[in-house]
Design an enzyme around this catalytic site. Structure first.
Site, PDB file in Angstrom:
ATOM      1  N   LYS A 280       0.908  -1.166  -0.216  1.00  0.00           N
ATOM      2  CA  LYS A 280       0.043   0.011   0.089  1.00  0.00           C
ATOM      3  C   LYS A 280       1.070   1.364  -0.060  1.00  0.00           C
ATOM      4  O   LYS A 280       1.934   1.253   0.774  1.00  0.00           O
ATOM      5  CB  LYS A 280      -0.766   0.109   1.313  1.00  0.00           C
ATOM      6  N   GLU A 367     -19.092  -5.574  11.323  1.00  0.00           N
ATOM      7  CA  GLU A 367     -20.166  -4.544  12.276  1.00  0.00           C
ATOM      8  C   GLU A 367     -21.031  -5.334  12.751  1.00  0.00           C
ATOM      9  O   GLU A 367     -21.318  -5.147  14.103  1.00  0.00           O
ATOM     10  CB  GLU A 367     -20.737  -3.602  11.254  1.00  0.00           C
ATOM     11  N   ARG A 395     -25.174  -1.751   8.322  1.00  0.00           N
ATOM     12  CA  ARG A 395     -24.904  -3.278   8.147  1.00  0.00           C
ATOM     13  C   ARG A 395     -25.266  -4.264   9.297  1.00  0.00           C
ATOM     14  O   ARG A 395     -25.553  -5.392   9.372  1.00  0.00           O
ATOM     15  CB  ARG A 395     -23.639  -3.481   7.810  1.00  0.00           C
TER      16      ARG A 395
END
Length: 630
Positions: A280, A367, A395
């Site tokens: 990244k 979640e 969610r």
């Protein structure tokens, strides 16, 4: 080459690996320059340049379907599909989206803002492909962070059972929006050592070939030894047990290795997973060396130093106010625990984590698990605080309703990014939590007008023991008001009058209070006296104050930076109906039945009509005898 001249990805098929390297460097330079002005998701995109180019070289988009999970890593995809000339407008009002957008391009086959959806979408597209008798490739690209989402495992299980031809690209950069956590993350870490196994296997093969007259028995024994070595050193068996053929790990910045493994996968029957290791932020030192992933999503910055360019603002971030209050309370309240689904950085909980490492639990992008886990904590007399963005709270709807509210458990929801969030657009606008939480029995829902009231609300929530309670707070900086030294409780279900008035009443809360005050002051200049009320408790309502307002037959204007359907204004209409009051002089302002796209919050508010000028006009409509213009 001039990236703005690219029309479609077909040109990539003519490029050799050296030419692809040159193109990759050009794309990185382009992204670093463009995003230094507009901001955006830089780190994730710098890490997938070679991977995206290899995918487009080996597949034929849009016939073959490339499905990006959490589409903020789709910038290179946008460049090679002919949208480089739109990057000045990325994430800007009426400009190009920072995520895949089906309306933008035929190459954007799936819209993704929330994680862990790509495998399910891919399975659906695969079923449709097979039923239609087609033979295109379906290729979901999912990150190691997104793999912590339960939905990804549900899809993985189904794909493995059905044995459909799907090529899953696992982009493993060891991070999502923050450092990844969990057993899967650790397993992937062990997989990254597979090159050690491969080298050992090659050396063993070479040695055996040097031994004469060994015969087949030893060779068979050695094969069994190599299989045991593989299981010990590479837990790729995890995916193989799910029914996938596993290739990898593959260097995600090596064009030859990428293309070779993709071609193997294309020839393999059944589901395939290619495990690709990327870095990244690759190619830009400030982002590449960032172990806290502050370059996940950035505003404008100075290219040379990586220094962020931001306007001076002495007011703290709303999320920082909440986090500091939690730290203060944790000093004396040993029942407080903090749970977050991969949002330690986003919700500014780093310092709490540092000071109370045993009382903060980052569960990764999960979640639903986070919510029910908080419920479990609450059953044992502890006080869990779940720090979560509004858009991600959606969610966990069933877990909030079924596991928390139904059992009337003392879970505190810290709903970050409530309201408009701006550049991330319609998948991230926090506009729906009022509507779905307000309908849940036992839930208390509140929103502060400033950071001082915010700290008192956090304290109130943590001493409240009558069931679940939620605090909404917006993105960005607070107002810079003076903070009280000691924390006090805010009486549940009480509002406060901020400005007195006798002609009409404005009921609002949070970010829209300032707008209401400014409108009332302008109306006062033409003789219209408007009462402004901080309706800080969205549920329960302040019934005593409402009864007084209705008894005085005052027109009411409600304002909310949220969806109108089932929202705060609807609650006022329901109250009027329940108590047999006329709704003739009640007007609601908010967001209509639509999704709100990306852009600055100021421009969006103007576009949807949440401004003080509209407030003035609506109040005047409620007062036909006082129609003087402001």
């Amino acid at each position: 080459m001039d990236l703005t001249t690219i029309k479609d990805p077909s040109f990539l098929k003519k490029l050799n690996n050296e030419e692809l390297e040159v193109l990759a460097n050009s794309i990185r330079k382009f992204l670093i320059e463009k995003l230094s002005i507009t901001g955006g998701h830089l780190g994730a995109n710098l890490g997938v340049v070679e991977l995206t180019l290899a995918l487009h070289k080996c597949f034929n988009s849009p016939t073959d379907k490339l499905i990006f999970d959490v589409g903020h890593q789709s910038y290179i995809h946008k460049i090679v599909t002919g949208r480089a000339n739109q990057f000045e407008s990325i994430r800007q009002y009426k400009g190009m989206s920072g995520f895949p957008k089906r309306a933008e391009s035929e190459h954007d086959v799936w819209e993704s803002g929330h994680s862990s959806t790509s495998l399910s979408a891919a399975m659906g597209m695969t079923i449709a492909r097979d039923l239609k008798g087609e033979n295109d490739f379906i290729v979901p690209i999912i990150g190691d962070g997104a793999f912590t989402g339960g939905m990804a495992f549900e899809a993985l299980n189904n794909i493995g059972h059905e044995q459909k031809n799907i090529i899953v690209i696992l982009n493993d950069n060891e991070m999502s929006i923050a450092n990844n956590v969990g057993a899967l993350h650790n397993a992937l870490g062990r997989m990254r050592s597979a090159d050690k196994y491969n080298k050992a296997k090659e050396e063993l093969d070479w040695i055996l070939k040097k031994i004469p007259t060994v015969g087949g028995k030893l060779a068979n024994a050695v094969e069994r030894i190599k299989d045991s070595m593989k299981q010990l050193m590479i837990p790729s068996m995890f995916f193989e047990e799910f029914g996938f053929t596993y290739y990898g790990p593959v260097d995600g910045h090596d064009f030859h290795a990428l293309q070779e493994n993709i071609q193997y996968a294309k020839k393999t029957e059944g589901p395939v997973l290619i495990h690709i290791i990327t870095r990244k932020g690759k190619g830009y030192h400030p982002a590449e060396s960032d172990d806290k992933d502050k370059w996940h999503g950035v505003g404008p910055y100075k290219i040379e130093s990586g220094e962020k360019i931001s306007p001076p603002n002495i007011a703290p971030l709303w999320s920082a106010v909440v986090s500091r209050t939690l730290e203060k309370i944790a000093e004396t309240n040993n029942k407080l625990t903090v749970i977050t689904p991969a949002m330690v950085l986003g919700s500014k909980l780093e310092n709490f984590q540092k000071n109370y490492p045993d009382r903060l639990f980052d569960v990764g992008i999960a979640e639903q698990h986070a919510t029910t886990m908080a419920a479990g904590v609450a059953t044992q007399g502890m006080k869990p605080f779940l720090a979560i963005y509004s858009t991600f709270l959606q969610r966990a709807y069933d877990q909030i309703l079924h596991d928390v509210c139904r059992q009337k458990l003392n879970v505190v929801f810290g709903i970050d990014r409530a309201g408009l969030v701006g550049a991330d657009g319609e998948t991230h606008q926090g506009l729906f939590d009022i509507s779905f939480l307000r309908s849940m029995p036992n839930m208390v829902l509140m929103m502060p007008k400033d950071e001082n009231e915010c700290q008192h609300m956090v304290y109130t929530a943590l001493v409240y023991n009558e069931g679940p309670i939620a605090i909404r707070y917006p993105r960005g900086n607070a107002l810079g008001v003076t903070m009280d030294e000691s924390l006090t409780t805010v009486p549940i279900g009480t509002w406060e009058i901020i400005k007195k008035g006798t002609d009409a009443v404005i009921l609002t809360f949070g970010t829209t209070i300032r707008m209401a005050i400014e409108a009332s002051e302008m109306l006062a200049n033409v003789g219209v006296s408007v009462r402004v009320i901080n309706a800080r408790f969205i549920k329960p309502l302040d019934e005593l104050m409402l009864l007084d307002i209705f008894a005085g037959e005052l027109p009411i204007l409600t304002i909310e930076e949220a969806i109108l359907s089932g929202g705060f204004g609807s609650a006022i209409l329901e109250f009027a109906e329940t108590h047999n009051y006329s709704a003739k002089y009640i007007k609601r302002m908010g967001i209509k039945d639509e999704f709100i796209e990306h852009g600055s919050v100021e421009l969006i508010l103007e576009q949807i009509g949440l401004t003080k000028q509209v407030v003035i006009r609506e109040v005047q409509k409620l007062l036909p005898t006082k129609q003087q213009r402001v």
